[in-house]
Structures are given as structure tokens and as C-alpha cells.
Scaffold this active site. Structure first.
Site, PDB file in Angstrom:
ATOM      1  N   CYS A   1       0.865  -1.181   0.000  1.00 27.17           N
ATOM      2  CA  CYS A   1       0.000   0.000   0.000  1.00 27.17           C
ATOM      3  C   CYS A   1       0.897   1.225   0.000  1.00 27.17           C
ATOM      4  O   CYS A   1       1.636   1.462   0.963  1.00 27.17           O
ATOM      5  CB  CYS A   1      -0.913  -0.006   1.224  1.00 27.17           C
ATOM      6  SG  CYS A   1      -1.984   1.450   1.314  1.00 27.17           S
TER       7      CYS A   1
ATOM      8  N   CYS B   1      -5.064   6.245  -3.512  1.00 30.46           N
ATOM      9  CA  CYS B   1      -4.402   4.932  -3.529  1.00 30.46           C
ATOM     10  C   CYS B   1      -3.006   5.158  -4.073  1.00 30.46           C
ATOM     11  O   CYS B   1      -2.845   5.523  -5.241  1.00 30.46           O
ATOM     12  CB  CYS B   1      -5.175   3.937  -4.391  1.00 30.46           C
ATOM     13  SG  CYS B   1      -4.320   2.361  -4.643  1.00 30.46           S
TER      14      CYS B   1
END
Length: 287
Positions: A86, A229
Site C-alpha cells: 500500500c 491509492c
């Protein structure tokens, strides 16, 4: 028996996380417990959970420990499923390590963090922190993407930056805003491990002073639409760079609903930079 769990809430450009310190790897959070912690109505709320654990304490962290990465980012999606990486989360992870005194940058200004996508090197940057996401891969072959708000299915460009993404170009900012990402988009064919979906529109002009610029919205697998993101930002910039051809720049800025992130390409690697914020800390009763 219910137990009290200490946590910190953090975010990177609105992509938010529940951060749990578990240095010695004593916690064994189930998927349901992670989902409960990330629930925005009944839990802390977050797009995912970051468990701060020493690499040596995990079976999957042994290679990272051997490579000199003391800390391993155990990242879980909001539904409890494990994810490879991530990009926003790893900046929040590093910020937590530095703010709590658990780690510091090396003499050369770097630190190595273990992830399920290998050991990644991080530094400070003008935007906050930068992470070398490593080598990337532009996938060959189109994936058709259907989403509410798109009149017809669009071809998507597969990009792998350690986790899988499919990037779709839309025709205008208005079309980007019309997308209804409360409904799960459909991929044809569906990648075996699923994929994060990025919908992008170029700025006008696309390139200014040698820097490319795009806007993006994202639907994350196991989560839904998020404000940002990090790996998706990198994938979107790489896809547009691929479409633009040989004259495309190696530096990009990407605007997401939660803010702005930077992407650069160097020596076959992609680098992501942006801010990280710790919002508050507390305790919660964990069933």
C-alpha cells in the site's frame, strides 16, 4: 474474552488506516476483527489496517529481516484480506515509526521496510516521504471494464507495481465525476487475484515544464472507492506515460480526491512521494 487494543488513526491524502503496534508479533487478528476495526460505523474506521511488527517476528518476514529491514508492514484491506503493498499506507507506517521513536533513518537518510512485495527503501521528500516501489510491469492485452457511469465498456491497461492494477482512460473531468463507484466495476476477464481500478483523465496541457499531470479516482479491491491509492497513483501515471509514447516525461503529479501525490520513473523503478498524517490515538475493546 474482550481485550483492550491500542491504536492510532493515520492517513495519506485521505487514504486512512488503523495503525496497531505489535512489535513482537503477539497479535493474531482475524479477518473479521480487522473488518470490525475498519468499519466506519461500529469501529475506528479505515481503508485498511497497518500492523507494526518486527520482521523477525513473522514467518513471512524472515527474508526482510535477513535483508536488514527491522520492521515489516503487515497490511490488511478493510475486509480483512492481506495485500501485497500500500503506497499511502507505507508512508503512514514510516511516519508512525519515526514519531514513536521505534526507528530512525540511516546515516544516508534512508530506511528499509519489509512488505509482502519485498523490502522497499524510503526517504524523506519535499512532499513528505518517498518510497521506491521497485520495478514495474506494463501488462500486455486489454481488460474490458464496465462501470456505472460509463456508457460502454472501456479497455483497461494492466499495470503491476507489486500489486495488480487496471487503468482506464475517461474522456473528460465531467465523465470522471459521473462515475458511480458505489457499484463494483466488472472486469472481463477478471484477474485471478482481482485488481485495483483507476479511472484517469489528463490535465490540459498534459505536460507542463517537463512534468505530466493527471486526475484520478480509484476503486480498491477489498475496500471500494477511496480518496487516494498510492500504488494506484503510480500505476495510473505509468499507464498514461505508456500511452503518451517515447516523448512522455518521467515525472508526474497526480490529483486524487484526497490531495496530490508525486510519481517519478528512474532506472526502471517507479517512486511515489506524498504526505502522511497521524490523526489521533485511542483504545478500543476488541471482541
Amino acid at each position: 474474552m474482550p481485550t483492550s487494543l491500542a491504536f492510532t488513526k493515520g492517513h495519506g491524502t485521505g487514504n486512512d488506516f488503523v495503525v496497531v503496534a505489535d512489535a513482537d508479533g503477539d497479535l493474531a487478528l482475524t479477518d473479521d476483527q480487522v473488518a470490525a476495526l475498519c468499519d466506519r460505523h461500529f469501529g475506528v474506521g479505515g481503508d485498511g489496517l497497518l500492523r507494526v511488527v518486527r520482521s523477525a517476528a513473522l514467518a513471512e518476514g524472515q527474508d526482510a529481516a535477513a535483508a536488514g529491514a527491522e520492521w515489516f508492514m503487515d497490511y490488511r484491506n478493510a475486509d480483512g484480506s492481506a495485500a501485497e503493498m500500500c503506497g499511502n499506507g507505507i508512508r503512514v507506517y514510516l511516519h508512525y515509526l519515526l514519531k514513536t521513536g521505534l526507528a530512525d533513518l540511516d546515516a544516508d537518510g534512508t530506511i528499509r521496510i519489509g512488505t509482502r512485495n519485498g523490502v522497499l527503501t524510503m526517504t524523506r521528500s519535499d512532499l513528505g516521504y518517498e518510497v521506491d516501489l521497485g520495478a514495474f510491469r506494463i501488462e500486455r492485452g486489454d481488460t474490458l471494464v464496465r462501470a456505472r457511469g460509463l456508457e460502454v465498456a472501456r479497455p483497461g491497461q494492466g499495470v503491476n507495481v507489486g500489486n495488480p492494477h487496471v487503468v482506464v482512460a475517461v474522456s473528460s473531468a465531467a465523465e470522471l465525476e459521473r462515475l458511480d463507484l458505489t457499484v463494483i466495476p466488472i472486469l472481463d476477464p477478471e484477474p485471478p487475484a482481482g485488481a485495483n481500478l483507476e479511472f484517469v483523465v489528463p490535465a490540459d496541457p498534459l505536460v507542463e515544464n517537463g512534468v505530466g499531470s493527471i486526475r484520478m479516482r480509484v476503486f480498491e479491491r477489498g475496500v471500494g472507492e477511496t480518496l487516494s491509492c498510492g500504488t494506484g497513483v503510480a500505476a495510473a501515471a505509468l499507464a498514461v506515460r505508456e500511452w503518451a509514447g517515447r516523448s512522455a516525461p518521467d515525472r508526474w503529479v497526480v490529483d486524487v480526491p484526497g490531495g496530490r501525490l508525486g510519481v517519478r520513473v528512474q532506472d526502471g523503478h517507479v517512486f511515489l512521494s506524498g504526505p502522511a498524517t497521524l490523526v489521533y490515538s485511542g483504545t478500543i475493546t476488541l471482541a
